[in-house]
Design a protein around this motif. Structure first.
Motif, PDB file in Angstrom:
ATOM      1  N   GLY A  62      -6.109  15.751   9.993  1.00  0.00           N
ATOM      2  CA  GLY A  62      -5.536  14.416   9.950  1.00  0.00           C
ATOM      3  C   GLY A  62      -5.160  13.860  11.301  1.00  0.00           C
ATOM      4  N   MET A  63      -5.081  14.727  12.324  1.00  0.00           N
ATOM      5  CA  MET A  63      -4.700  14.271  13.659  1.00  0.00           C
ATOM      6  C   MET A  63      -5.798  13.458  14.333  1.00  0.00           C
ATOM      7  N   LYS A  64      -6.997  13.436  13.744  1.00  0.00           N
ATOM      8  CA  LYS A  64      -8.093  12.670  14.334  1.00  0.00           C
ATOM      9  C   LYS A  64      -7.848  11.165  14.292  1.00  0.00           C
ATOM     10  N   ASP A  65      -6.876  10.746  13.485  1.00  0.00           N
ATOM     11  CA  ASP A  65      -6.619   9.316  13.352  1.00  0.00           C
ATOM     12  C   ASP A  65      -5.155   8.991  13.625  1.00  0.00           C
ATOM     13  N   VAL A  66      -4.493   9.800  14.438  1.00  0.00           N
ATOM     14  CA  VAL A  66      -3.087   9.559  14.755  1.00  0.00           C
ATOM     15  C   VAL A  66      -2.930   9.243  16.237  1.00  0.00           C
ATOM     16  N   LEU A  67      -3.065  10.264  17.081  1.00  0.00           N
ATOM     17  CA  LEU A  67      -2.915  10.050  18.514  1.00  0.00           C
ATOM     18  C   LEU A  67      -4.137   9.360  19.105  1.00  0.00           C
ATOM     19  N   ILE A  68      -5.290   9.612  18.528  1.00  0.00           N
ATOM     20  CA  ILE A  68      -6.528   8.965  18.963  1.00  0.00           C
ATOM     21  C   ILE A  68      -7.221   8.397  17.739  1.00  0.00           C
ATOM     22  N   ARG A  69      -8.245   7.591  17.997  1.00  0.00           N
ATOM     23  CA  ARG A  69      -9.115   7.167  16.913  1.00  0.00           C
ATOM     24  C   ARG A  69     -10.458   7.840  17.135  1.00  0.00           C
ATOM     25  N   ILE A 124       0.854  -1.183   0.000  1.00  0.00           N
ATOM     26  CA  ILE A 124       0.000   0.000   0.000  1.00  0.00           C
ATOM     27  C   ILE A 124       0.886   1.228   0.000  1.00  0.00           C
ATOM     28  N   ALA A 125       0.628   2.158  -0.914  1.00  0.00           N
ATOM     29  CA  ALA A 125       1.420   3.384  -1.026  1.00  0.00           C
ATOM     30  C   ALA A 125       0.479   4.562  -1.280  1.00  0.00           C
ATOM     31  N   PRO A 126       0.798   5.737  -0.741  1.00  0.00           N
ATOM     32  CA  PRO A 126       1.882   5.999   0.212  1.00  0.00           C
ATOM     33  C   PRO A 126       1.458   5.618   1.624  1.00  0.00           C
ATOM     34  N   THR A 127       2.415   5.660   2.536  1.00  0.00           N
ATOM     35  CA  THR A 127       2.125   5.358   3.932  1.00  0.00           C
ATOM     36  C   THR A 127       2.887   6.312   4.831  1.00  0.00           C
ATOM     37  N   THR A 128       2.531   6.342   6.097  1.00  0.00           N
ATOM     38  CA  THR A 128       3.205   7.187   7.082  1.00  0.00           C
ATOM     39  C   THR A 128       3.650   6.323   8.258  1.00  0.00           C
ATOM     40  N   LEU A 129       4.455   6.900   9.136  1.00  0.00           N
ATOM     41  CA  LEU A 129       4.979   6.157  10.280  1.00  0.00           C
ATOM     42  C   LEU A 129       3.854   5.647  11.170  1.00  0.00           C
ATOM     43  N   TYR A 130       2.806   6.439  11.364  1.00  0.00           N
ATOM     44  CA  TYR A 130       1.749   6.077  12.301  1.00  0.00           C
ATOM     45  C   TYR A 130       0.910   4.914  11.798  1.00  0.00           C
ATOM     46  N   SER A 131       0.915   4.666  10.499  1.00  0.00           N
ATOM     47  CA  SER A 131       0.137   3.547   9.960  1.00  0.00           C
ATOM     48  C   SER A 131       0.662   2.206  10.460  1.00  0.00           C
ATOM     49  N   PHE A 132       1.964   2.128  10.769  1.00  0.00           N
ATOM     50  CA  PHE A 132       2.547   0.870  11.218  1.00  0.00           C
ATOM     51  C   PHE A 132       2.218   0.564  12.676  1.00  0.00           C
ATOM     52  N   PHE A 133       1.733   1.555  13.419  1.00  0.00           N
ATOM     53  CA  PHE A 133       1.378   1.354  14.821  1.00  0.00           C
ATOM     54  C   PHE A 133      -0.127   1.321  15.025  1.00  0.00           C
ATOM     55  N   GLN A 134      -0.870   1.239  13.930  1.00  0.00           N
ATOM     56  CA  GLN A 134      -2.320   1.167  13.996  1.00  0.00           C
ATOM     57  C   GLN A 134      -2.771  -0.224  13.591  1.00  0.00           C
ATOM     58  N   ILE A 161      -5.978   1.980  23.799  1.00  0.00           N
ATOM     59  CA  ILE A 161      -5.021   0.951  23.382  1.00  0.00           C
ATOM     60  C   ILE A 161      -3.942   1.550  22.484  1.00  0.00           C
ATOM     61  N   ARG A 162      -4.326   2.522  21.656  1.00  0.00           N
ATOM     62  CA  ARG A 162      -3.337   3.164  20.784  1.00  0.00           C
ATOM     63  C   ARG A 162      -2.303   3.920  21.607  1.00  0.00           C
ATOM     64  N   TRP A 163      -2.712   4.638  22.661  1.00  0.00           N
ATOM     65  CA  TRP A 163      -1.770   5.331  23.534  1.00  0.00           C
ATOM     66  C   TRP A 163      -0.861   4.324  24.233  1.00  0.00           C
ATOM     67  N   LEU A 164      -1.428   3.208  24.693  1.00  0.00           N
ATOM     68  CA  LEU A 164      -0.612   2.174  25.324  1.00  0.00           C
ATOM     69  C   LEU A 164       0.408   1.620  24.336  1.00  0.00           C
ATOM     70  N   ARG A 165      -0.003   1.459  23.088  1.00  0.00           N
ATOM     71  CA  ARG A 165       0.906   0.934  22.070  1.00  0.00           C
ATOM     72  C   ARG A 165       2.046   1.911  21.800  1.00  0.00           C
ATOM     73  N   TYR A 166       1.761   3.203  21.718  1.00  0.00           N
ATOM     74  CA  TYR A 166       2.825   4.185  21.514  1.00  0.00           C
ATOM     75  C   TYR A 166       3.826   4.167  22.678  1.00  0.00           C
ATOM     76  N   PHE A 167       3.316   4.051  23.902  1.00  0.00           N
ATOM     77  CA  PHE A 167       4.201   4.007  25.065  1.00  0.00           C
ATOM     78  C   PHE A 167       5.110   2.785  25.007  1.00  0.00           C
ATOM     79  N   LEU A 168       4.550   1.638  24.645  1.00  0.00           N
ATOM     80  CA  LEU A 168       5.344   0.416  24.582  1.00  0.00           C
ATOM     81  C   LEU A 168       6.353   0.461  23.434  1.00  0.00           C
ATOM     82  N   VAL A 169       6.032   1.141  22.341  1.00  0.00           N
ATOM     83  CA  VAL A 169       6.996   1.301  21.247  1.00  0.00           C
ATOM     84  C   VAL A 169       8.208   2.098  21.728  1.00  0.00           C
ATOM     85  N   VAL A 170       7.961   3.174  22.484  1.00  0.00           N
ATOM     86  CA  VAL A 170       9.063   3.968  23.032  1.00  0.00           C
ATOM     87  C   VAL A 170       9.884   3.131  24.006  1.00  0.00           C
ATOM     88  N   MET A 171       9.231   2.338  24.843  1.00  0.00           N
ATOM     89  CA  MET A 171       9.948   1.485  25.784  1.00  0.00           C
ATOM     90  C   MET A 171      10.764   0.425  25.048  1.00  0.00           C
TER      91      MET A 171
END
Length: 521
Positions: free
Chosen positions: A479-486, A281-291, A306-316
């Protein structure tokens, strides 16, 4: 060395000359001479034991031959619907086209004029008929080969959502997408890639939604590929991505038709390759891989949490081992007194510094994870779990590794498992090692330098010209409506901004594309 170079060049020249002669023969047009046509095809398929040449007489009068590949063509249909009707005596032999229409019960019959057309049809399993006195051949849509049944993808399992996944057959994959999107605006363009494999590639998009410039760029990059063969979509991915030297993937891959359909409706392009269940699928962004695709089937509050928890665990997953090494090596004063005493007591018998200790445990954990993937499924998971427990416990008892380091590495491994896409998870795992080196040599300063370097690299990345960090950088509030939150579905009224001005607002297909006046900045 000179002799080797000369012989290599000579063999290369001979190979190119031989290939040119073969291609020249393959491009020749069919002639009225039946024997010449048959002989040329026999020369092309010389030493091919699976290619069948079946001569017969049409209506008991005219010579003909049927050419097909055993295992790719449906021999039962050939016997019942081709050979049996054509070999019956008939007075209609003078009009061969009428005879084929009346006697052959095949839905698709194509007329062929060149040997290359015949070879293409035979290679995909369609038998070809050559007839005496005619400079054309006929291909019959009677291909049939074994294929895997539709199952749920093992790498993208969900609790709620469709349970079907793509398979290795391109026709089945395209039909699964067509079943999801039933609009005639859903278009598919086919091409062949690979000099010898001639792998069929399909570019799927939504007409009226996709950016025409993006579609043209995808076509141009695929047409520039010059390679002997394409056996998997990963080969094409290396050719068409913007920065092949980056550890971060620039194309999203999936086995799920619902994920591909959702991205099509957002204006992206889906690239399907024959012989693999993975579509790009093209194009894509970094946040698509964590969704996860399950984020869009669950309630938006739960999905956002769950998305916020996933971002925290990616940083960890990226920083936890390096933070531990940096604090133990340079910044012990940052830990509480009780904790530093406990850690010091556990490291009293360890002969290695924290940097070496972390590298030993990380390499061991990665080796166990890789071994679990390569071993048979029946023993793979058991070896990974038992191996981690036994090795970790034995290393602590032997005084080689401290218990806190085992805890840190184990939590890091668990955190990396929460990343939905394997290509993004492997990139995080790769970057973890240089971050540990920086932490062991420069402390927290090295970690900050590593983070700055990664962020600068991400800012320079593009996926088919789209900024890799969009819609956060450059900032796009809608576009931020589907990045940090859903956000709730009823509030997602616009498509991603990188689709351009083509039907950005989610409106019926019969409505004129584009927003109303005064609502687009």
């Amino acid at each position: 060395m000179t002799v080797l170079k000369r012989s290599w060049r000579k063999s290369e020249k001979g190979r190119k000359m031989q290939k040119t002669e073969y291609e020249k023969k393959e491009q020749d047009s069919l002639s009225n001479s039946f024997n010449n046509n048959v002989q040329n095809l026999r020369d092309i398929y010389k030493n091919c034991s699976d290619v069948v040449f079946r001569p017969f007489f049409i209506a008991g009068k005219g010579k003909a031959i049927l050419v097909y590949i055993e295992g790719l063509a449906n021999t039962e249909e050939i016997d019942d619907n081709v050979l049996s009707p054509l070999m019956q005596e008939s007075t209609e032999y003078d009009d061969i086209k009428t005879l084929l229409k009346k006697r052959i019960a095949v839905s698709n019959v194509k007329e062929l004029a060149t040997f290359s057309d015949c070879v293409d049809q035979i290679s995909i399993g369609n038998p070809v008929i050559l007839i005496d006195g005619r400079a054309t051949g006929f291909s019959l849509d009677l291909s049939k080969w074994e294929q895997r049944s539709v199952e749920e993808p093992s790498a993208e399992q969900v609790i709620r959502g469709p349970r079907e996944g793509f398979i290795e057959t391109l026709q089945v994959n395209s039909s699964m997408l067509r079943r999801k999107i039933r609009s005639p605006e859903f278009k598919m363009q086919a091409m062949e890639v690979g000099r010898y494999t001639k792998t069929k590639v399909i570019i799927a998009y939504m007409d009226g939604i996709v950016n025409k410039t993006l579609l043209e760029e995808v076509n141009n990059r695929l047409k520039r590929i010059d390679i002997d063969g394409v056996l998997e979509s990963g080969i094409i991915e290396e050719f068409i991505e913007d920065n092949p030297y980056s550890p971060f993937p620039q194309l999203l891959t999936t086995e799920r038709p619902d994920v591909a359909a959702a991205n099509l409706l957002e204006g992206r392009v889906v690239i399907m390759v024959d012989g693999t269940p993975f579509v790009m699928i093209a194009p894509t962004t970094l946040y698509s891989f964590f969704q996860s695709n399950e984020d869009y089937y669950s309630r938006f509050l739960i999905a956002s949490l769950i998305r916020w928890l996933r971002y925290f665990l990616v940083v960890m997953s990226l920083l936890l081992p390096s933070l531990y090494v940096a604090v133990l090596t340079f910044h012990q004063e940052m830990l509480p007194t009780t904790l530093i005493i406990s850690v010091a007591a556990s490291r009293e018998q360890v002969p290695f510094p924290a940097l070496v200790e972390a590298l030993i445990m990380e390499i061991t954990f990665e080796a166990l994870r890789e071994a679990g993937l390569r071993l048979p499924k029946q023993v793979g998971s058991a070896v990974s779990i038992v191996g981690a427990l036994v090795i970790g416990e034995s290393a602590v008892q032997a005084g080689i590794i401290s218990a806190p380091m085992v805890i840190v590495v184990s939590f890091t491994g668990i955190a990396s498992f929460t990343i939905p896409r394997y290509s993004a998870a492997i990139a995080i795992r790769m970057l973890r090692f240089p971050m540990i080196f920086l932490a062991g040599t420069l402390g927290l300063l090295g970690i900050m330098l590593g983070i700055i370097t990664i962020i600068v690299h991400l800012c320079t990345l593009r996926s088919f010209g789209v900024p890799y960090l969009s819609p956060m950088a450059p900032m796009n509030a809608s576009g931020m409506k589907d990045v940090l939150i859903r956000a709730p579905w009823w509030s997602l009224r616009t498509r991603p901004h990188f689709t351009g001005g083509y039907n950005r607002y989610r409106q019926p297909p019969d409505q004129k594309p584009g927003p109303k006046k005064g609502k687009e900045k």
